[in-house]
Design a protein around this motif. Structure first.
Motif, PDB file in Angstrom:
ATOM      1  N   SER A 261     -23.444  19.623  21.087  1.00 30.85           N
ATOM      2  CA  SER A 261     -22.998  19.542  19.694  1.00 30.85           C
ATOM      3  C   SER A 261     -22.601  18.117  19.300  1.00 30.85           C
ATOM      4  CB  SER A 261     -21.817  20.485  19.467  1.00 30.85           C
ATOM      5  OG  SER A 261     -20.730  20.112  20.289  1.00 30.85           O
ATOM      6  N   ASP A 262     -22.715  17.177  20.230  1.00 31.72           N
ATOM      7  CA  ASP A 262     -22.375  15.773  19.978  1.00 31.72           C
ATOM      8  C   ASP A 262     -23.518  15.135  19.190  1.00 31.72           C
ATOM      9  OD1 ASP A 262     -21.406  13.205  19.974  1.00 31.72           O
ATOM     10  OD2 ASP A 262     -21.661  12.878  22.113  1.00 31.72           O
ATOM     11  N   VAL A 263     -23.358  15.065  17.872  1.00 27.89           N
ATOM     12  CA  VAL A 263     -24.418  14.550  17.011  1.00 27.89           C
ATOM     13  C   VAL A 263     -23.947  13.243  16.375  1.00 27.89           C
ATOM     14  CG1 VAL A 263     -25.820  15.001  14.978  1.00 27.89           C
ATOM     15  CG2 VAL A 263     -25.229  16.872  16.516  1.00 27.89           C
ATOM     16  N   ARG A 264     -24.704  12.186  16.639  1.00 29.28           N
ATOM     17  CA  ARG A 264     -24.429  10.896  16.010  1.00 29.28           C
ATOM     18  C   ARG A 264     -25.753  10.376  15.450  1.00 29.28           C
ATOM     19  NH1 ARG A 264     -21.656   7.994  20.852  1.00 29.28           N
ATOM     20  NH2 ARG A 264     -22.109   9.887  21.970  1.00 29.28           N
ATOM     21  N   ASP A 265     -25.729   9.990  14.200  1.00 30.98           N
ATOM     22  CA  ASP A 265     -26.947   9.529  13.545  1.00 30.98           C
ATOM     23  C   ASP A 265     -27.411   8.202  14.116  1.00 30.98           C
ATOM     24  OD1 ASP A 265     -26.976  11.737  11.904  1.00 30.98           O
ATOM     25  OD2 ASP A 265     -25.975  10.734  10.240  1.00 30.98           O
ATOM     26  N   THR A 266     -28.709   8.066  14.215  1.00 31.57           N
ATOM     27  CA  THR A 266     -29.346   6.810  14.583  1.00 31.57           C
ATOM     28  C   THR A 266     -30.092   6.339  13.350  1.00 31.57           C
ATOM     29  OG1 THR A 266     -29.593   7.477  16.886  1.00 31.57           O
ATOM     30  CG2 THR A 266     -31.030   5.712  16.101  1.00 31.57           C
ATOM     31  N   THR A 267     -29.757   5.156  12.860  1.00 30.78           N
ATOM     32  CA  THR A 267     -30.409   4.645  11.659  1.00 30.78           C
ATOM     33  C   THR A 267     -31.566   3.716  12.016  1.00 30.78           C
ATOM     34  OG1 THR A 267     -28.798   2.848  11.512  1.00 30.78           O
ATOM     35  CG2 THR A 267     -28.341   4.854  10.223  1.00 30.78           C
ATOM     36  N   ALA A 268     -32.454   3.545  11.055  1.00 34.38           N
ATOM     37  CA  ALA A 268     -33.624   2.704  11.258  1.00 34.38           C
ATOM     38  C   ALA A 268     -33.251   1.252  11.527  1.00 34.38           C
ATOM     39  CB  ALA A 268     -34.553   2.786  10.051  1.00 34.38           C
ATOM     40  N   ALA A 269     -32.148   0.798  10.958  1.00 33.88           N
ATOM     41  CA  ALA A 269     -31.731  -0.597  11.144  1.00 33.88           C
ATOM     42  C   ALA A 269     -30.216  -0.679  11.230  1.00 33.88           C
ATOM     43  CB  ALA A 269     -32.239  -1.462   9.999  1.00 33.88           C
TER      44      ALA A 269
END
Length: 96
Positions: free
Chosen positions: A51-59
């Motif tokens: 459940s550990d969700v962290r967004d990864t952004t394009a930049a």
């Protein structure tokens, strides 16, 4: 410090690699690079649960002092190509 001097010290890098560590379970390695592929930022993320969700952004915008130098010409070219593809497909803050 003025806004101008802050922007001079900040460099935008784009996601070029996402791999899972062979040595450690639940470690994701993210590599971001400059558009010319000459510098990179490596980030490691430890996932503590499903459940550990962290967004990864394009930049990302990062302090220029945090960047390493890409010494290998082949890697530099591969990173530059990957940045070009990412920039063409995504805005900097897109979650990828």
């Amino acid at each position: 410090m003025s806004a101008d001097s802050e922007s001079e010290a900040t460099t935008r890098v784009w996601l070029v690699e996402r791999t899972y560590s062979d040595d450690e379970q639940n470690i994701i390695i993210l590599v971001y690079a400059t558009p010319d592929g000459s510098q990179y930022l490596r980030k490691e993320r430890s996932l503590t649960s499903f459940s550990d969700v962290r967004d990864t952004t394009a930049a990302l915008d990062t302090d220029a002092d945090h960047l390493g130098t890409v010494e290998d010409d082949e890697t530099r070219a591969r990173y530059a190509d990957a940045v070009a593809e990412m920039r063409a497909a995504h805005a900097p803050d897109d979650v990828v």
